[in-house]
Write an enzyme that holds these catalytic residues in place. Structure first.
Site, mmCIF file in Angstrom:
data_model
loop_
_atom_site.group_PDB
_atom_site.id
_atom_site.type_symbol
_atom_site.label_atom_id
_atom_site.label_comp_id
_atom_site.label_asym_id
_atom_site.label_seq_id
_atom_site.Cartn_x
_atom_site.Cartn_y
_atom_site.Cartn_z
ATOM 1 N N GLY A 26 -7.237 0.199 6.443
ATOM 2 C CA GLY A 26 -6.111 0.867 5.809
ATOM 3 C C GLY A 26 -5.791 0.296 4.440
ATOM 4 O O GLY A 26 -6.416 -0.666 3.984
ATOM 5 N N MET A 27 -4.806 0.886 3.780
ATOM 6 C CA MET A 27 -4.461 0.488 2.416
ATOM 7 C C MET A 27 -4.060 -0.988 2.338
ATOM 8 O O MET A 27 -4.563 -1.731 1.487
ATOM 9 C CB MET A 27 -3.325 1.371 1.884
ATOM 10 C CG MET A 27 -2.883 1.033 0.468
ATOM 11 S SD MET A 27 -1.765 2.273 -0.239
ATOM 12 C CE MET A 27 -0.411 2.245 0.931
ATOM 13 N N LEU A 28 -3.163 -1.421 3.204
ATOM 14 C CA LEU A 28 -2.757 -2.825 3.195
ATOM 15 C C LEU A 28 -3.863 -3.718 3.733
ATOM 16 O O LEU A 28 -4.138 -4.786 3.176
ATOM 17 C CB LEU A 28 -1.482 -3.015 4.018
ATOM 18 C CG LEU A 28 -1.020 -4.467 4.198
ATOM 19 C CD1 LEU A 28 -0.761 -5.137 2.851
ATOM 20 C CD2 LEU A 28 0.213 -4.524 5.093
ATOM 21 N N ASP A 49 -10.104 -0.973 19.062
ATOM 22 C CA ASP A 49 -9.034 -0.064 19.460
ATOM 23 C C ASP A 49 -7.917 -0.924 20.042
ATOM 24 O O ASP A 49 -8.002 -1.389 21.187
ATOM 25 C CB ASP A 49 -9.544 0.938 20.494
ATOM 26 C CG ASP A 49 -8.475 1.931 20.919
ATOM 27 O OD1 ASP A 49 -7.295 1.759 20.533
ATOM 28 O OD2 ASP A 49 -8.806 2.885 21.658
ATOM 29 N N VAL A 50 -6.891 -1.152 19.235
ATOM 30 C CA VAL A 50 -5.829 -2.086 19.642
ATOM 31 C C VAL A 50 -4.967 -1.550 20.774
ATOM 32 O O VAL A 50 -4.110 -2.272 21.293
ATOM 33 C CB VAL A 50 -4.926 -2.455 18.441
ATOM 34 C CG1 VAL A 50 -5.675 -3.312 17.440
ATOM 35 C CG2 VAL A 50 -4.351 -1.204 17.780
ATOM 36 N N ALA A 81 -1.295 0.755 12.496
ATOM 37 C CA ALA A 81 -0.038 1.470 12.743
ATOM 38 C C ALA A 81 -0.262 2.971 12.726
ATOM 39 O O ALA A 81 -1.188 3.473 12.080
ATOM 40 C CB ALA A 81 1.013 1.098 11.700
ATOM 41 N N TYR A 82 0.583 3.668 13.436
ATOM 42 C CA TYR A 82 0.672 5.129 13.369
ATOM 43 C C TYR A 82 1.712 5.426 12.304
ATOM 44 O O TYR A 82 2.893 5.117 12.465
ATOM 45 C CB TYR A 82 1.110 5.674 14.729
ATOM 46 C CG TYR A 82 1.169 7.181 14.843
ATOM 47 C CD1 TYR A 82 0.221 7.872 15.593
ATOM 48 C CD2 TYR A 82 2.185 7.919 14.243
ATOM 49 C CE1 TYR A 82 0.281 9.255 15.735
ATOM 50 C CE2 TYR A 82 2.249 9.292 14.367
ATOM 51 C CZ TYR A 82 1.299 9.959 15.116
ATOM 52 O OH TYR A 82 1.368 11.327 15.247
ATOM 53 N N TYR A 140 9.218 7.946 14.641
ATOM 54 C CA TYR A 140 8.436 6.872 14.034
ATOM 55 C C TYR A 140 9.247 5.578 13.997
ATOM 56 O O TYR A 140 8.758 4.509 14.388
ATOM 57 C CB TYR A 140 8.017 7.282 12.630
ATOM 58 C CG TYR A 140 7.479 6.157 11.784
ATOM 59 C CD1 TYR A 140 6.218 5.626 12.021
ATOM 60 C CD2 TYR A 140 8.234 5.625 10.735
ATOM 61 C CE1 TYR A 140 5.725 4.583 11.244
ATOM 62 C CE2 TYR A 140 7.744 4.592 9.954
ATOM 63 C CZ TYR A 140 6.494 4.074 10.209
ATOM 64 O OH TYR A 140 6.015 3.049 9.436
ATOM 65 N N LYS A 188 8.496 1.915 15.895
ATOM 66 C CA LYS A 188 8.343 0.660 15.150
ATOM 67 C C LYS A 188 9.385 -0.366 15.606
ATOM 68 O O LYS A 188 9.087 -1.563 15.698
ATOM 69 C CB LYS A 188 8.448 0.917 13.651
ATOM 70 C CG LYS A 188 7.300 1.749 13.076
ATOM 71 C CD LYS A 188 5.949 1.063 13.233
ATOM 72 C CE LYS A 188 5.796 -0.104 12.288
ATOM 73 N NZ LYS A 188 4.427 -0.702 12.358
#
EC number: 1.1.1.-
Length: 295
Positions: A10-12, A36-37, A60-61, A126, A130
């Site tokens: 992902g981006m981060l 697959d976490v 993350a979703y 969402y 979280k």
């Protein structure tokens, strides 16, 4: 010390892995194709194989609107997976966990920055998932660190900053929301702070990891236009109501940074300074140089 990064594609995750590699750290970078976490057996196997000194959970979703109609899928990745990681690390007391969370855990109706210990009250599916992930991590592993962040942009991946660069190139005016305020945050600064936290094992609990200051989407868009030497007057203010979406957006999600004072680490710098430094790399990724002799 070995670092294990989930969500490494992902981006981060990409930025964090890049900076760790630059620092010659030992890194196991695992994207979804490699881990697959959400599968307990896969999490146990990854921890046993790599034996990390610290795990950074960037998985993350993040499809905020889709979560409104599929909260179970969001909860699996945002709440259940962090719990599995925390429980997997619990027997290994020397192993740490840094978990990334979001400003969406707050209702977004404040007038002053949210403190780290302010009660959470998410208004979206969402945000609920979280929030549940934060609680699951700190219950299973009280020595874990939760970093709440927001409005991310980076050299790779989709972001509001990249969208504004693309929209400016098309010409004409653009309407941008001016009644939602938050903190644009560069993944480069966030990655550096994650590394600093990982190297300070005494930093536990919840911290807010956003660039300092605040802006509306309109403010951020105008700043992008200025950095492109374009007329910021082409950016026109509008309201969030003009862009109806399934999930509610926080009107005010500025996060306070007071807890950093007790860690010996500095909070992130002002968002404008970060954007100015990041911008050349973002543009280079947007328009990579053509190799000599390439078709």
């Amino acid at each position: 010390m070995r670092w294990l990064i989930t969500g490494a594609a992902g981006m981060l995750g990409r930025e964090l892995v890049r900076r760790l590699a630059e620092n010659e750290e030992d890194v196991a970078a695992l994207g979804h194709d490699h881990l697959d976490v959400t599968r307990p057996s896969a999490v146990r196997a990854a921890l046993a194989e790599h034996r990390p000194g610290i795990v950074v959970n960037c998985a993350a979703y993040t499809a905020v609107d889709d979560a409104e109609t599929d909260e179970a899928a969001a909860a699996l990745l945002n709440a259940e997976a962090p719990r599995l990681l925390a429980e997997g690390l619990r027997p290994h007391r020397r192993h740490g966990l840094v978990h990334l969370s979001t400003d969406y855990v707050f209702p977004g109706d404040a007038r002053t920055p949210y403190a780290e210990d302010h009660p959470t009250a998410p208004r979206s599916a969402y945000g609920r998932t979280k929030r549940d992930g934060e609680q699951a991590v700190l219950t299973a592993l009280p020595t874990a660190t939760v970093l709440r962040t927001a409005w991310l942009y980076g050299r790779t991946g989709r972001s509001f900053v990249r969208t504004m660069i693309e929209r400016e190139a098309r010409g004409g005016a653009i309407d941008v929301v001016a009644d939602q305020r938050g903190q644009p945050t560069w993944t480069g600064d966030l990655a550096d702070r994650i590394i600093a936290v990982g190297r300070h094992p005494g930093v536990h609990g919840i911290l807010h990891a956003t660039n300092a200051g605040s802006a509306t989407w309109y403010d951020l868009a105008q700043e992008v236009f200025r950095l492109l030497d374009a007329d910021p007057g082409r950016v026109r203010p509008t309201t969030g109501a003009a862009f109806r979406r399934p999930a509610p957006r926080p009107a005010y999600s500025v996060l306070g940074h007071d807890r950093w004072r007790g860690t010996g680490l500095a909070p992130l710098r002002d968002w404008r300074s970060a954007l100015r430094e990041a911008f050349p790399d973002i543009l280079a990724a947007e328009h990579p140089p053509t190799r000599r002799g390439a078709a």
